[in-house]
Write a protein that holds these residues in place. Structure first.
Motif, PDB file in Angstrom:
ATOM      1  N   VAL A   1     -21.633 -62.912  40.084  1.00  0.00           N
ATOM      2  CA  VAL A   1     -22.360 -63.454  38.947  1.00  0.00           C
ATOM      3  C   VAL A   1     -22.303 -62.428  37.813  1.00  0.00           C
ATOM      4  O   VAL A   1     -22.655 -61.276  38.004  1.00  0.00           O
ATOM      5  N   CYS A   2     -21.880 -62.853  36.657  1.00  0.00           N
ATOM      6  CA  CYS A   2     -21.713 -61.942  35.524  1.00  0.00           C
ATOM      7  C   CYS A   2     -22.831 -62.066  34.490  1.00  0.00           C
ATOM      8  O   CYS A   2     -23.392 -61.083  34.050  1.00  0.00           O
ATOM      9  N   HIS A   3     -23.127 -63.305  34.065  1.00  0.00           N
ATOM     10  CA  HIS A   3     -24.154 -63.548  33.055  1.00  0.00           C
ATOM     11  C   HIS A   3     -25.525 -63.681  33.711  1.00  0.00           C
ATOM     12  O   HIS A   3     -25.623 -63.967  34.899  1.00  0.00           O
ATOM     13  N   SER A   4     -26.566 -63.503  32.913  1.00  0.00           N
ATOM     14  CA  SER A   4     -27.924 -63.732  33.404  1.00  0.00           C
ATOM     15  C   SER A   4     -28.638 -64.711  32.472  1.00  0.00           C
ATOM     16  O   SER A   4     -28.264 -64.869  31.309  1.00  0.00           O
ATOM     17  N   ILE A   5     -29.652 -65.363  33.040  1.00  0.00           N
ATOM     18  CA  ILE A   5     -30.519 -66.264  32.287  1.00  0.00           C
ATOM     19  C   ILE A   5     -31.933 -65.983  32.753  1.00  0.00           C
ATOM     20  O   ILE A   5     -32.221 -66.051  33.950  1.00  0.00           O
ATOM     21  N   LYS A   6     -32.807 -65.631  31.802  1.00  0.00           N
ATOM     22  CA  LYS A   6     -34.212 -65.326  32.095  1.00  0.00           C
ATOM     23  C   LYS A   6     -34.354 -64.304  33.226  1.00  0.00           C
ATOM     24  O   LYS A   6     -35.156 -64.469  34.134  1.00  0.00           O
TER      25      LYS A   6
END
Length: 119
Positions: A1-6
């Protein structure tokens, strides 16, 4: 997983928490299909040529008045004294793969629809 959300996800790519407030759907789609078109600051690699003819490449993780700290692709953290840097060249190639080679058109539309809710 590269991007994050919250706060959930990775840190290897930009946080997408409020991406719809910052970018258009068109920009998001282009970023997924042509990830090297616009590389977010501090997420692309930089090639450093040092005064002793050594070359180092990595992602800049921090800058201070006297040094640049990079993380190499083999996860080494290296501090480079600014006085030793002869030249630097930012990468023009994103480490993110082109998503149209991985996802179907329908999946791309679904991802864009989801990202558009992140305001």
């Amino acid at each position: 997983v590269c991007h994050s959300i919250k706060g959930q996800g990775g840190k290897a790519a930009p946080d997408l928490t409020n991406v719809a407030s910052r970018q258009t759907r068109e920009f998001m789609l282009e970023s997924m299909i042509f990830p090297s078109a616009a590389i977010a600051e501090n997420f692309g690699t930089t090639l450093f040529l040092l005064k002793d003819d050594i070359q180092l490449e990595g992602i800049i993780t921090r800058r201070t008045r006297d040094k640049v700290i990079i993380k190499t692709k083999d996860n080494r953290v290296i501090e480079i004294p600014k006085k030793n840097i002869e030249a630097r060249k930012p990468s023009t190639i994103s480490p993110m793969p082109a998503m149209d080679k991985i996802l179907t058109k329908r999946e791309l539309r679904d991802v864009i629809a989801f990202l558009a809710t992140l305001k």
